[in-house]
Design a protein around this motif. Structure first.
Motif, mmCIF file in Angstrom:
data_model
loop_
_atom_site.group_PDB
_atom_site.id
_atom_site.type_symbol
_atom_site.label_atom_id
_atom_site.label_comp_id
_atom_site.label_asym_id
_atom_site.label_seq_id
_atom_site.Cartn_x
_atom_site.Cartn_y
_atom_site.Cartn_z
ATOM 1 N N LEU A 109 0.838 -1.179 0.000
ATOM 2 C CA LEU A 109 0.000 0.000 0.000
ATOM 3 C C LEU A 109 0.879 1.236 0.000
ATOM 4 O O LEU A 109 1.858 1.326 0.721
ATOM 5 N N SER A 150 -1.289 6.397 2.638
ATOM 6 C CA SER A 150 -2.663 6.008 2.387
ATOM 7 C C SER A 150 -3.449 5.813 3.678
ATOM 8 O O SER A 150 -4.664 5.852 3.678
ATOM 9 N N ALA A 151 -2.756 5.573 4.798
ATOM 10 C CA ALA A 151 -3.453 5.450 6.073
ATOM 11 C C ALA A 151 -3.867 6.828 6.564
ATOM 12 O O ALA A 151 -3.412 7.859 6.083
ATOM 13 N N THR A 167 1.168 -6.860 5.285
ATOM 14 C CA THR A 167 -0.011 -6.490 6.076
ATOM 15 C C THR A 167 0.356 -5.449 7.129
ATOM 16 O O THR A 167 -0.340 -4.424 7.287
ATOM 17 N N ASP A 216 0.958 -2.128 5.531
ATOM 18 C CA ASP A 216 -0.286 -1.412 5.261
ATOM 19 C C ASP A 216 -0.844 -0.763 6.522
ATOM 20 O O ASP A 216 -1.232 0.409 6.522
ATOM 21 N N LEU A 217 -0.909 -1.533 7.604
ATOM 22 C CA LEU A 217 -1.528 -1.037 8.830
ATOM 23 C C LEU A 217 -0.747 0.116 9.457
ATOM 24 O O LEU A 217 -1.335 0.992 10.092
ATOM 25 N N ASP A 237 1.744 2.035 7.744
ATOM 26 C CA ASP A 237 2.242 3.006 6.774
ATOM 27 C C ASP A 237 3.767 2.996 6.704
ATOM 28 O O ASP A 237 4.426 4.031 6.813
ATOM 29 N N SER A 279 -0.673 -8.511 1.207
ATOM 30 C CA SER A 279 -1.324 -7.953 2.383
ATOM 31 C C SER A 279 -2.742 -8.501 2.538
ATOM 32 O O SER A 279 -3.492 -8.607 1.568
ATOM 33 N N ALA A 291 -4.563 -6.920 4.983
ATOM 34 C CA ALA A 291 -5.105 -5.856 5.827
ATOM 35 C C ALA A 291 -6.560 -5.555 5.482
ATOM 36 O O ALA A 291 -7.361 -5.209 6.361
ATOM 37 N N ASP A 292 -6.930 -5.681 4.206
ATOM 38 C CA ASP A 292 -8.311 -5.412 3.809
ATOM 39 C C ASP A 292 -9.281 -6.421 4.407
ATOM 40 O O ASP A 292 -10.478 -6.131 4.528
ATOM 41 N N MET A 308 -8.205 0.507 4.084
ATOM 42 C CA MET A 308 -7.303 -0.478 3.504
ATOM 43 C C MET A 308 -7.774 -0.857 2.104
ATOM 44 O O MET A 308 -8.941 -1.178 1.889
ATOM 45 N N GLU A 309 -6.842 -0.855 1.180
ATOM 46 C CA GLU A 309 -7.150 -1.150 -0.218
ATOM 47 C C GLU A 309 -7.502 -2.625 -0.401
ATOM 48 O O GLU A 309 -6.855 -3.511 0.151
#
Length: 449
Positions: free
Chosen positions: A12, A16-17, A347, A350-351, A353, A365, A367-368, A375-376
């Motif tokens: 990600l 984006s977070a 993951t 993503d969480l 950043d 990831s 994370a979604d 989360m993308e």
């Protein structure tokens, strides 16, 4: 193809977070030799695990997470996001005379490097087994500011991890190297180190990443401080015996108790609500272990006997618990999709950043799938890759294909191994075999450094 895409998905993008939210802490807990059948929240009935069961009830429990069948390859994949085929750790690191492999910081970058580069305080404790610490003290170069580990050997002599334990790393006096503590219990000492690192970061108002690689419940099976027998250093140290299996329930319960103590400490430090807790096992239960587990059946729940499968490329050797908790952020529930150890790094990236790693990674990831806002969406993983030395296989939810060409259906817990499918396959089975063959090839030809 989806299988190729899964190997090439980027992390990600940074930023984006939600930028206004404080960065979460991360506590990554790895138990030693723990298959899904050992935990009550996965239907296990042989051991007491109330703290992990509560963690699962309040977080996301993954039913199909896969490791490698031995510790060193799983740990290297977990920390790098890269398969053993690419990170240089295809086998257990246990004999300094015969095995020269180590996780090379000049070549590999770990999730701890990413956290440290992002301004996190980083620490690690427990079992390393990614280098011989007396020969290559690599944890700092691999991202950990502070660490305390059990050294397998010191000056050619085997050491104890439980009663009368030995240690390697950051000593209480600020120096670094080996020491021992005759009146201590090793798992208690590492638990205390983790709690001290939580306090250290909290006092400095720094976000933290802590890798807590627990020693329990790996053999030698010996008394814990809670056992009826007196805690002592047993003859298993000298004879290489696995000890006495009667102590395994005590060891699983003590592992669970230590996790509960650490979670309570996070709460007391005011850090629990902003900490991502990830709990896994590094491989299945030992082959000497037999456990019972409740599983669903067509006529209702039934109890099955599950022999441990550590060291085998079976679900008993590679299907492990994965629990992710972030109170108020991760939606509680159960995820039945596939996950492999390489997926943890992207993951967490993503969480939290994190910056992108310099090496291409195999992980995807999830994370979604945690219900975290922002989360993308990612394509669902349709297979996982598992490796033990030169042997490799890919597994979907329904079938397994090995690098030797054996294609067989997945079996349920406690069922007899299925024979490889032979002869003409139906169009549907042939399509599945072709898809898994493409996945095996994609992993092999993945463009690493």
């Amino acid at each position: 193809m989806v299988s190729t895409l899964l190997l090439a998905l980027p992390l990600l993008a940074a930023g984006s977070a939600e930028s206004s939210a404080p960065r979460p802490n991360v506590l990554l807990i790895l138990a030693d030799d723990l298959g899904v059948e050992a935990l009550g929240c996965y239907g296990g009935t042989s051991y007491e695990t109330p703290n992990l069961d509560r963690l699962a009830a309040g977080g996301r429990r993954f039913t199909h997470c896969f490791s490698n069948p031995y510790c060193s390859p799983s740990r290297a994949e977990l920390l790098t996001g890269r398969e053993p085929l690419h990170n240089g750790i295809p086998r257990v690191i246990f004999d300094p005379q015969n095995h020269r492999e180590f996780l090379d910081p000049a070549r590999e970058q770990t999730v701890a490097n990413l956290f440290r580069d992002a301004g996190y305080a980083t620490a690690a404790a427990g079992k390393w087994q990614l280098s011989f610490l007396t020969q290559r003290d690599t944890p700092h170069a691999l991202g950990f500011d502070r660490s305390q580990f059990w050294p397998i050997q010191i000056e050619g002599s085997r050491t104890s991890r439980f009663a009368e334990p030995s240690f390697w790393g950051d000593r209480p006096d600020g120096t670094r190297g080996p020491w021992s503590k005759p009146d201590a219990y090793g798992p208690d000492e590492y638990n205390a180190f983790v709690q001290a690192e939580i306090d250290r970061a909290s006092t400095a108002e720094e976000p933290f990443f802590i890798y807590y690689a627990m020693l329990l419940p790996h053999f030698p099976w010996e008394p814990t401080p809670d056992s009826d027998d007196p805690l002592k250093r047993t003859s298993s140290l000298a004879t290489s015996s696995k000890g006495n299996l009667k102590y395994l329930p005590d060891m699983v319960a003590y592992m669970d108790r230590l996790v509960g103590q650490t979670l309570s400490h996070l709460e007391e430090a005011g850090a629990l609500e902003n900490t991502v807790v990830v709990f896994l096992g590094d491989n299945g239960c030992d082959v000497g272990v037999t456990s019972k587990r409740t599983v669903p059946g067509p006529d209702g729940p039934r109890i099955v006997v599950v022999p441990g499968g550590k060291g085998t490329l079976t679900d008993a050797g590679t299907r492990v618990p994965l629990i992710v908790s972030w109170p108020g952020t991760v939606d509680p529930g159960v995820d039945e999709g596939l996950v492999e150890f390489s997926d943890v790094l992207p993951t967490l990236a993503d969480l939290c950043d994190l910056p992108a790693p310099r090496n291409p990674i195999n992980g995807v990831s999830f994370a979604d799938r945690l219900g975290v806002p922002g989360m993308e969406d990612r394509p669902d993983r349709t297979w996982v890759h598992i490796q033990d030395k030169s042997r490799r296989q890919v597994r979907s939810r329904t079938h397994i294909l090995t690098d030797r060409g054996a294609f067989r259906p997945v079996i349920g817990p406690g069922e007899r191994p299925a024979a490889p499918l032979s002869g003409a396959l139906s169009p549907e089975l042939q399509a599945e075999r072709n898809r898994l063959a493409a996945a095996l090839q994609a992993v092999e030809t993945f463009d690493g450094p």
